[in-house]
Design a protein around this motif. Structure first.
Motif, mmCIF file in Angstrom:
data_model
loop_
_atom_site.group_PDB
_atom_site.id
_atom_site.type_symbol
_atom_site.label_atom_id
_atom_site.label_comp_id
_atom_site.label_asym_id
_atom_site.label_seq_id
_atom_site.Cartn_x
_atom_site.Cartn_y
_atom_site.Cartn_z
ATOM 1 N N THR A 49 11.223 -77.398 53.710
ATOM 2 C CA THR A 49 11.221 -78.799 53.157
ATOM 3 C C THR A 49 12.352 -79.260 52.744
ATOM 4 O O THR A 49 12.607 -80.528 52.569
ATOM 5 C CB THR A 49 9.932 -78.946 52.165
ATOM 6 N N ASP A 50 13.309 -78.349 52.523
ATOM 7 C CA ASP A 50 14.495 -78.911 51.870
ATOM 8 C C ASP A 50 15.652 -78.687 52.970
ATOM 9 O O ASP A 50 16.370 -77.763 53.306
ATOM 10 C CB ASP A 50 14.978 -77.849 50.792
ATOM 11 N N GLN A 51 15.529 -79.850 54.014
ATOM 12 C CA GLN A 51 16.019 -79.916 55.076
ATOM 13 C C GLN A 51 17.640 -79.681 55.039
ATOM 14 O O GLN A 51 18.578 -79.125 55.850
ATOM 15 C CB GLN A 51 16.060 -81.209 55.921
ATOM 16 N N SER A 52 18.401 -79.843 53.871
ATOM 17 C CA SER A 52 19.481 -79.930 53.664
ATOM 18 C C SER A 52 20.192 -78.634 53.300
ATOM 19 O O SER A 52 21.336 -78.594 53.612
ATOM 20 C CB SER A 52 20.200 -80.695 52.278
ATOM 21 N N ARG A 53 19.270 -77.642 53.010
ATOM 22 C CA ARG A 53 19.693 -76.246 52.978
ATOM 23 C C ARG A 53 19.480 -75.215 54.084
ATOM 24 O O ARG A 53 19.682 -73.996 54.164
ATOM 25 C CB ARG A 53 19.021 -75.585 51.671
ATOM 26 N N ILE A 54 19.078 -75.784 55.311
ATOM 27 C CA ILE A 54 18.637 -74.979 56.136
ATOM 28 C C ILE A 54 19.966 -74.425 57.108
ATOM 29 O O ILE A 54 20.887 -75.109 57.259
ATOM 30 C CB ILE A 54 17.538 -75.830 57.197
ATOM 31 N N VAL A 55 19.749 -73.282 57.435
ATOM 32 C CA VAL A 55 20.728 -72.659 57.960
ATOM 33 C C VAL A 55 20.321 -72.230 59.446
ATOM 34 O O VAL A 55 19.183 -71.575 59.707
ATOM 35 C CB VAL A 55 21.269 -71.174 57.527
ATOM 36 N N PRO A 56 21.045 -72.923 60.326
ATOM 37 C CA PRO A 56 20.614 -72.682 61.929
ATOM 38 C C PRO A 56 20.313 -71.211 62.283
ATOM 39 O O PRO A 56 21.014 -70.435 61.963
ATOM 40 C CB PRO A 56 21.565 -73.399 62.888
ATOM 41 N N GLY A 57 19.356 -70.920 62.882
ATOM 42 C CA GLY A 57 19.323 -69.782 63.633
ATOM 43 C C GLY A 57 18.467 -68.659 62.734
ATOM 44 O O GLY A 57 18.161 -67.478 63.076
ATOM 45 N N VAL A 58 18.162 -69.086 61.365
ATOM 46 C CA VAL A 58 17.693 -68.257 60.282
ATOM 47 C C VAL A 58 16.276 -67.742 60.482
ATOM 48 O O VAL A 58 15.780 -66.719 60.502
ATOM 49 C CB VAL A 58 17.720 -68.706 58.864
ATOM 50 N N VAL A 59 15.327 -68.751 61.244
ATOM 51 C CA VAL A 59 14.031 -68.380 61.536
ATOM 52 C C VAL A 59 13.859 -67.246 62.431
ATOM 53 O O VAL A 59 13.212 -66.239 62.276
ATOM 54 C CB VAL A 59 13.157 -69.579 61.904
#
Ligand code: GLU
Length: 544
Positions: A78-88
């Motif tokens: 939910t904190d879109q500003s902290r998402i790191v791509p590829g992490v999921v």
């Protein structure tokens, strides 16, 4: 600062309260229903050792239930500003590698999906509006700037940073006016003014005066995303989570969560806040102090089984006397997990933070390596793996390529493994710089050398040439080398250093006889004979 002293109070309470230590085992009620737990990472960084440990304990908890249960993965983004791509993808991949397979989750499905919070925004909106309509939540129009000024003033007055609940009592017309002006707003939860508590399975009663310490928390943001608190409890409720096992850093938030459950009229799950893993300096494990990501260990050649054992070693209730836990034949993570689940008991999980020592991980891995090397099938896999690493690192010029067939190559690698197995932590250690000589001929600059030294080396060559290949063992070689050295009236240290240098390009390292056993007769003689290109007479090398 405050957080620390708050945690300390809880810890002190725990240490002094003997009755609590004795009683806490009775507060877990899991036999009554189908247990459902979740691991709920935020995709803000790659899977951390601490994260894997939380997932492991959740997994073991559910797998140890007689009545069964489900282990769910939920992505809290939910904190879109902290998402790191590829992490999921990385998180799911590392968990799979460790054998921790979810029953429900992204990419797996289940009856309670979607399992990624950003795909559940309508659900959170509905529940946020429900609280707004019931007067439990309110619109807050305070700008970031106002909140910053508030924080600064409080700091200057040496007060705790707290929202002053200013928008709590806005009149209908004030709200209308701000909405007409198009002012953005968030939703805040109206907290009751009393000290709230909850019963933690591990830590006993936890109290936190959240209303006077923090002020009303934001539950829904102006970007139409819920905050962690709202999304977390809505999902735990809708996904029928019965037990929340998570890191102690979330303990303060739980009081807020319990208040949210109350606001909705829902029954909260049971909570167990797990003690932290600390570095040897007593600080929380962090990337500043070394490798903390699961991927780093995986790529470094550690076995998933070692990491599982390492994590289980700290505060998970497994006794040292039970020793290393792995499957009978091959240490697959699934077997390790099965064995652990049979022994796991929530009542034995510790309450104190653990200082971890990564040398323990090395110990586990080398034990597992030795275990694998005693199994015929796994030796072949390891030979293959090592051959691949050698080709990757040294290219076509490695000495395996000089051998005429696969049988010879495999025999060579097998010898390296059996001679050095007690000295390595991971298979990849065998392609570290220290082992370059095993795979490529060292380039040795020509030097000046005394004539008696030269003769000594050539005598060693003749001895090796005469020896039966089957006779290559340390026990046979060492006394003969000593014999030749004594006859040549040379000092042992410079004589051995010279042999080691010619054979490996290194002045320090394994015993000369061991190097010869690894390289074999032909390769050893070829390397030693290089001495013939050296110039006679000068004493330089003899002094080494
Ligand atoms: N999303 C939180 C995290 O990233 C998980 C908190 C929880 O388990 O409730 O660690």
């Amino acid at each position: 600062m405050f957080y620390k002293s708050w945690l300390l109070n809880i810890c002190n309470h725990r240490f002094t309260c003997k009755t609590y230590q004795r009683c806490r085992r009775f507060s877990i009620s899991s036999h009554l229903w189908n247990v459902r737990v979740r691991f709920a990472p935020s995709p803000t960084g790659f899977l951390h050792i601490g994260g894997l440990r939380t997932a492991l304990l959740n997994y073991l908890f559910v797998k140890s239930q007689k009545g069964g249960g489900q282990f769910i993965i939920r992505i809290e983004d939910t904190d879109q500003s902290r998402i790191v791509p590829g992490v999921v993808e990385n998180l799911l991949n590392q968990l799979k590698w460790a054998g921790i397979t979810p029953d429900e989750g992204p990419g797996i499905g289940g009856d309670f999906g979607p399992y990624v919070q950003s795909e559940r925004l309508d659900i959170y909106e509905k529940y946020a509006n429900q609280l707004l309509d019931n007067g439990i939540a309110y619109k807050c129009f305070c700008s970031e700037r106002r909140l910053e000024i508030l924080r600064r003033d409080q700091m200057q007055r040496k007060e705790r940073s707290r929202y002053d609940n200013r928008c709590r009592n806005l009149s209908e017309s004030e709200i209308e006016e701000k909405l007409d002006l198009g002012m953005p707003y968030v939703l805040r939860l109206k907290l009751q003014n009393d000290i709230r508590s909850f019963e933690d399975i591990l830590n006993g009663e936890i109290k936190h005066d959240v209303a006077s310490i923090e002020g009303d928390p934001v539950i829904y943001k102006s970007d139409r995303y819920p905050t962690y608190h709202l999304a977390n409890i809505v999902d735990d409720h809708l996904m029928k989570i019965t037990h929340v096992l998570r890191g102690q850093e979330w303990m303060m938030s739980t009081v807020k969560h319990v208040m949210l459950y109350e606001a909705f009229g829902w029954k909260p799950p049971q909570y167990a806040h797990l003690p932290l893993l600390l570095n040897e300096d007593g600080r929380k494990l962090s990337k500043r102090q070394g490798d903390v990501y699961v991927e780093q260990y995986r790529e470094g050649g550690y076995h998933a089984a070692s990491i599982l054992n390492f994590l289980a070693h700290y505060g998970a209730g497994f006794t040292e006397s039970s020793g290393i836990i792995f499957g009978d034949e091959v240490a697959t993570p699934t077997k390790v997990l099965d064995i652990m689940a049979k022994e796991f008991s929530m009542e034995k999980v510790g309450v104190n933070n653990s200082i971890v020592s990564f040398s323990k991980l090395g110990e586990y891995n080398s034990t597992i390596l030795k275990h694998l090397l005693s199994d015929e099938r796994s030796i072949n896999c390891m030979i293959e793996e090592l051959r691949k690493y050698v080709l990757e690192k040294y290219g076509e010029s490695n000495i395996l390529n000089k051998m005429s067939n696969d049988e010879q190559k495999n025999e060579y690698i097998d010898r390296v493994l059996s001679i050095r197995k007690n000295h390595i932590t991971v298979l990849k250690d065998l392609i570290s710089e220290e082992y370059n000589y095993v795979w490529i001929r060292p380039s040795i600059p020509h030097e000046e050398i005394q004539e008696d030294m030269m003769k000594f080396v050539l005598n060693i060559c003749s001895f090796l040439e005469d020896i039966n290949v089957d006779g290559l063992s340390k026990e046979v070689i060492t006394p003969r080398i000593r014999d030749i050295q004594a006859k040549a009236k040379l000092k042992i240290a410079p004589a051995m250093t010279l042999l080691r240098y010619l054979l490996s390009g290194r002045k320090q390292g394994p015993a000369v006889a061991e190097i010869i056993c690894i390289l074999g007769k032909t390769e050893s003689v070829a390397r030693l004979k290089k001495i013939q290109q050296f110039h006679n007479k000068s004493p330089s090398l003899a002094k080494m």
